[in-house]
Design a protein around this motif. Structure first.
Motif, mmCIF file in Angstrom:
data_model
loop_
_atom_site.group_PDB
_atom_site.id
_atom_site.type_symbol
_atom_site.label_atom_id
_atom_site.label_comp_id
_atom_site.label_asym_id
_atom_site.label_seq_id
_atom_site.Cartn_x
_atom_site.Cartn_y
_atom_site.Cartn_z
ATOM 1 N N THR A 234 0.835 -1.204 0.000
ATOM 2 C CA THR A 234 0.000 0.000 0.000
ATOM 3 C C THR A 234 0.868 1.251 0.000
ATOM 4 O O THR A 234 0.545 2.254 -0.651
ATOM 5 N N GLN A 235 1.999 1.199 0.698
ATOM 6 C CA GLN A 235 2.916 2.335 0.767
ATOM 7 C C GLN A 235 3.917 2.359 -0.394
ATOM 8 O O GLN A 235 4.769 3.246 -0.458
ATOM 9 N N GLN A 236 3.819 1.384 -1.280
ATOM 10 C CA GLN A 236 4.736 1.242 -2.419
ATOM 11 C C GLN A 236 6.191 1.135 -1.970
ATOM 12 O O GLN A 236 7.107 1.620 -2.632
ATOM 13 N N ARG A 237 6.383 0.462 -0.865
ATOM 14 C CA ARG A 237 7.730 0.175 -0.370
ATOM 15 C C ARG A 237 8.099 -1.213 -0.894
ATOM 16 O O ARG A 237 8.047 -2.220 -0.209
ATOM 17 N N TRP A 238 8.465 -1.244 -2.175
ATOM 18 C CA TRP A 238 8.584 -2.508 -2.909
ATOM 19 C C TRP A 238 9.664 -3.416 -2.347
ATOM 20 O O TRP A 238 9.464 -4.634 -2.258
ATOM 21 N N GLN A 239 10.818 -2.850 -1.997
ATOM 22 C CA GLN A 239 11.910 -3.682 -1.478
ATOM 23 C C GLN A 239 11.494 -4.394 -0.191
ATOM 24 O O GLN A 239 11.690 -5.605 -0.042
ATOM 25 N N GLU A 240 10.914 -3.639 0.727
ATOM 26 C CA GLU A 240 10.507 -4.234 2.002
ATOM 27 C C GLU A 240 9.362 -5.228 1.812
ATOM 28 O O GLU A 240 9.318 -6.274 2.468
ATOM 29 N N ALA A 241 8.460 -4.920 0.896
ATOM 30 C CA ALA A 241 7.363 -5.851 0.617
ATOM 31 C C ALA A 241 7.900 -7.148 0.029
ATOM 32 O O ALA A 241 7.495 -8.249 0.443
ATOM 33 N N ARG A 242 8.814 -7.035 -0.937
ATOM 34 C CA ARG A 242 9.390 -8.228 -1.556
ATOM 35 C C ARG A 242 10.161 -9.067 -0.541
ATOM 36 O O ARG A 242 9.990 -10.293 -0.448
ATOM 37 N N ASP A 243 10.983 -8.401 0.259
ATOM 38 C CA ASP A 243 11.807 -9.140 1.213
ATOM 39 C C ASP A 243 10.958 -9.845 2.264
ATOM 40 O O ASP A 243 11.239 -10.992 2.633
ATOM 41 N N LYS A 244 9.912 -9.174 2.748
ATOM 42 C CA LYS A 244 9.064 -9.790 3.765
ATOM 43 C C LYS A 244 8.259 -10.942 3.161
ATOM 44 O O LYS A 244 8.096 -11.989 3.800
ATOM 45 N N ALA A 245 7.770 -10.768 1.944
ATOM 46 C CA ALA A 245 7.027 -11.855 1.294
ATOM 47 C C ALA A 245 7.922 -13.067 1.067
ATOM 48 O O ALA A 245 7.520 -14.212 1.325
ATOM 49 N N VAL A 246 9.150 -12.826 0.608
ATOM 50 C CA VAL A 246 10.083 -13.938 0.373
ATOM 51 C C VAL A 246 10.437 -14.626 1.688
ATOM 52 O O VAL A 246 10.601 -15.853 1.741
ATOM 53 N N GLU A 247 10.526 -13.850 2.758
ATOM 54 C CA GLU A 247 10.774 -14.438 4.078
ATOM 55 C C GLU A 247 9.667 -15.428 4.434
ATOM 56 O O GLU A 247 9.935 -16.530 4.940
ATOM 57 N N ILE A 248 8.432 -15.076 4.150
ATOM 58 C CA ILE A 248 7.308 -15.984 4.419
ATOM 59 C C ILE A 248 7.407 -17.219 3.530
ATOM 60 O O ILE A 248 7.235 -18.360 3.995
ATOM 61 N N LEU A 249 7.696 -17.009 2.254
ATOM 62 C CA LEU A 249 7.774 -18.140 1.315
ATOM 63 C C LEU A 249 8.876 -19.119 1.694
ATOM 64 O O LEU A 249 8.709 -20.335 1.555
ATOM 65 N N GLN A 250 9.997 -18.592 2.171
ATOM 66 C CA GLN A 250 11.160 -19.446 2.419
ATOM 67 C C GLN A 250 11.233 -20.009 3.832
ATOM 68 O O GLN A 250 11.809 -21.077 4.041
ATOM 69 N N GLN A 251 10.635 -19.322 4.809
ATOM 70 C CA GLN A 251 10.834 -19.726 6.197
ATOM 71 C C GLN A 251 9.584 -20.257 6.894
ATOM 72 O O GLN A 251 9.701 -20.917 7.930
ATOM 73 N N SER A 252 8.416 -19.967 6.365
ATOM 74 C CA SER A 252 7.200 -20.412 7.047
ATOM 75 C C SER A 252 6.921 -21.879 6.743
ATOM 76 O O SER A 252 7.436 -22.430 5.768
ATOM 77 N N PRO A 253 6.091 -22.522 7.551
ATOM 78 C CA PRO A 253 5.734 -23.925 7.305
ATOM 79 C C PRO A 253 4.620 -24.065 6.268
ATOM 80 O O PRO A 253 4.171 -25.175 6.002
ATOM 81 N N HIS A 254 4.198 -22.950 5.661
ATOM 82 C CA HIS A 254 3.078 -22.976 4.737
ATOM 83 C C HIS A 254 3.542 -23.168 3.296
ATOM 84 O O HIS A 254 4.663 -22.804 2.936
ATOM 85 N N GLY A 255 2.655 -23.719 2.483
ATOM 86 C CA GLY A 255 2.945 -23.920 1.071
ATOM 87 C C GLY A 255 1.656 -24.020 0.288
ATOM 88 O O GLY A 255 0.564 -24.049 0.852
ATOM 89 N N LEU A 256 1.765 -24.080 -1.022
ATOM 90 C CA LEU A 256 0.598 -24.189 -1.885
ATOM 91 C C LEU A 256 0.118 -25.632 -1.962
ATOM 92 O O LEU A 256 0.925 -26.554 -2.079
ATOM 93 N N LEU A 257 -1.181 -25.843 -1.891
ATOM 94 C CA LEU A 257 -1.745 -27.161 -2.130
ATOM 95 C C LEU A 257 -1.773 -27.438 -3.623
ATOM 96 O O LEU A 257 -1.850 -26.518 -4.444
ATOM 97 N N ASP A 258 -1.748 -28.699 -3.983
ATOM 98 C CA ASP A 258 -1.801 -29.064 -5.398
ATOM 99 C C ASP A 258 -3.190 -28.866 -5.980
ATOM 100 O O ASP A 258 -3.338 -28.608 -7.179
ATOM 101 N N ASP A 259 -4.213 -28.989 -5.146
ATOM 102 C CA ASP A 259 -5.602 -28.928 -5.588
ATOM 103 C C ASP A 259 -6.246 -27.651 -5.052
ATOM 104 O O ASP A 259 -6.383 -27.481 -3.839
#
Length: 511
Positions: A234-259
């Protein structure tokens, strides 16, 4: 259904004693003597837990997540869902005929005044908890971190919605007298968001990565991180948004379901993809948000002479069209949704049990079960955040930051992989083309889930999209104005606090 469901039957029976956790229509008018004194509460870990659960219960109220609640603002008036008929309780936001007065009756559950008041009740209660947490000796370090993280998140999430809906709003972080709260002016939205980002980071640092057993349904560190990504975008802080999103993708126990359909399967709640779900309990703390997406039999099928036949077919499966039909795919969404997209069956349904339907529906959100989930008494969890959202936010931030890089394609194609057979990976797009592809992908992937209107607002294209979208009822294209990105503060609030008009006599452009 699950351990969490049974737990709430116990906890809710004693929550009424904790009258500090109010969600009444006029909580700011309550006398201080009506509020439980902290000196007789917060004396054990169990009482802190009751306070936390009590705040969650306000979020389950009809004006927030219990009925269509917050989604009346986040989905109506966008380009995904709308009512199947003229209905005055959703007309102001869907048709952009909002005013200070009619916003009070936007929908069931008290309309905007109740939404405003419930969010501030949450803030008052979180501040009370935090005040008592400071210097407490009844909690060990682990218990204190848990209570601190939960309170900071729950308060920040309330301000997240207040700033999304109203922009500059009254802001306070300390336990102050109610008379002082009633005279607070509006605070700059940027200051509020920057400070709640700090609170969310603290919450992420100290909350658990995931919960189980009796704590299912609580916000985790990754829930806090997801809200941070949304604010950064929302604040167009792209670097921080990208880094935080990647942190979730790489470190969280969550993932995409196949279905894709499995995400919404009621026998698959708390699945790997879902970062946070609001937990509801049939017969105890139920909801009817599902009913807004469920057909009503008086509207179906397309051939009205076959209505009894359809009812019999539904009954044979212990199902029923007993909903409201007030949140269904609009014509523009139905027409635009790719026919070869495997997600279409979950988002656009026009035929059921062999009967052609009069209206399209979004079956991923409905519940036809008349035995275990009757009208107005649903125990269906409401998914708030899930990993597909984070992948698409990561793609958006990466594209805005660096253009269509390999990583940007990787993030969006991960979501598209289950949508097409064979795969239809994106490649070779310009930055503008990939931006539009991300806009479209969020529409197909997250339709009806409470993100779309805020997406259009932060992209700066709400008015443009509304004017080019085909709707079933109303004519919002003729009415929408630039100031409709925010709601007017309800008139009732000015009666309590005249200072709300001092910084903006136009009331967000509505005067």
């Amino acid at each position: 259904m699950k351990i969490m469901k049974n737990k709430y039957k116990i906890i809710l029976s004693v929550l009424t004693a904790f009258s500090l956790l109010m969600s009444c229509d006029n909580f700011l008018e309550e006398e201080p003597r009506d509020i439980v004194s902290p000196s007789i509460f917060f004396n054990s870990a169990a009482e802190y837990e009751l306070a936390i659960v009590g705040i969650y219960n306000i979020y389950k109220g009809n004006a927030l997540h219990g009925k269509i609640g917050l989604d009346r603002y986040y989905e109506n008036g966008a380009d995904v869902i709308g009512p199947n008929r003229v209905f005055d309780q959703v007309e102001p936001i869907q048709n952009y005929t909002l005013s200070e007065s009619n916003i009070s009756a936007l929908s069931q559950g008290g309309g905007a005044p109740q939404t405003w008041q419930d969010l501030y009740a949450i803030i008052l209660n979180a501040n009370t908890l935090l005040d008592n947490l400071d210097g407490t000796t009844v909690l060990n370090d682990s218990e204190r971190d848990y209570a601190l993280g939960q309170a900071l998140f729950l308060r920040a999430y309330a301000y997240y919605h207040l700033t999304n809906l109203w922009g500059n709003v009254p802001y306070y972080r300390e336990l102050i007298p109610i008379a002082e709260i009633q005279s607070l002016p509006r605070t700059d939205v940027t200051l509020i968001r920057n400070e709640i980002l700090q609170d969310l980071q603290t919450a992420q640092d100290i909350l658990a990565s995931q919960y189980s057993g009796t704590n299912l349904g609580k916000a985790s560190k990754w829930t806090a991180a997801t809200v941070m990504v949304k604010i950064y975008l929302t604040q167009q802080r792209w670097q921080e948004a990208r880094d935080k999103a990647v942190e979730i993708l790489q470190q969280s126990p969550h993932g995409l379901l196949d279905d894709y359909a499995a995400i919404f399967d009621l026998n698959n709640e708390y699945n790997e993809e879902n970062i946070w779900e609001i937990d509801f309990v049939k017969d105890v703390r139920s909801s009817d948000w599902v009913d807004h997406f469920t057909p009503r039999i008086r509207d179906e099928p397309k051939d009205p002479t076959k209505q009894n036949e359809l009812s019999a077919a539904l009954g044979a499966q212990q199902e029923g069209f007993t909903g409201y039909g007030l949140a269904i795919p609009i014509p523009g969404y139905v027409n635009d949704f790719p026919l070869n997209d495997l997600r279409r069956a979950s988002n656009v349904l026009t035929n059921y049990l062999g009967f052609e339907l009069n209206f399209p529906y979004m079956p991923k959100m409905w519940n036809l079960d008349q035995i275990n989930s009757p009208r107005g008494n649903h125990g269906d969890n409401k998914i708030i955040f899930r990993m597909a959202d984070v992948y698409l936010m990561a793609a958006e931030a990466e594209n805005e930051l660096n253009g269509p890089t390999t990583s940007a394609y990787e993030y969006i194609n991960a979501v598209r992989k289950r949508a097409y057979e064979p795969d239809q990976d994106l490649a070779g797009l310009t930055k503008d083309e990939l931006r539009q592809a991300i806009y479209d992908e969020r529409r197909w992937e997250l339709g009806g889930e409470g993100h779309r209107r805020m997406d259009l607002i932060r992209w700066g294209i709400l008015e443009e999209v509304v004017k080019s979208t085909q709707y079933r009822v109303f004519n919002p294209a003729a009415n929408i104005k630039p100031y409709h990105i925010l709601l007017p503060i309800p008139t009732e609030e000015f009666v309590l606090n005249p200072a709300l008009l001092e910084s903006d006599p136009t009331n967000n452009g509505y005067r």
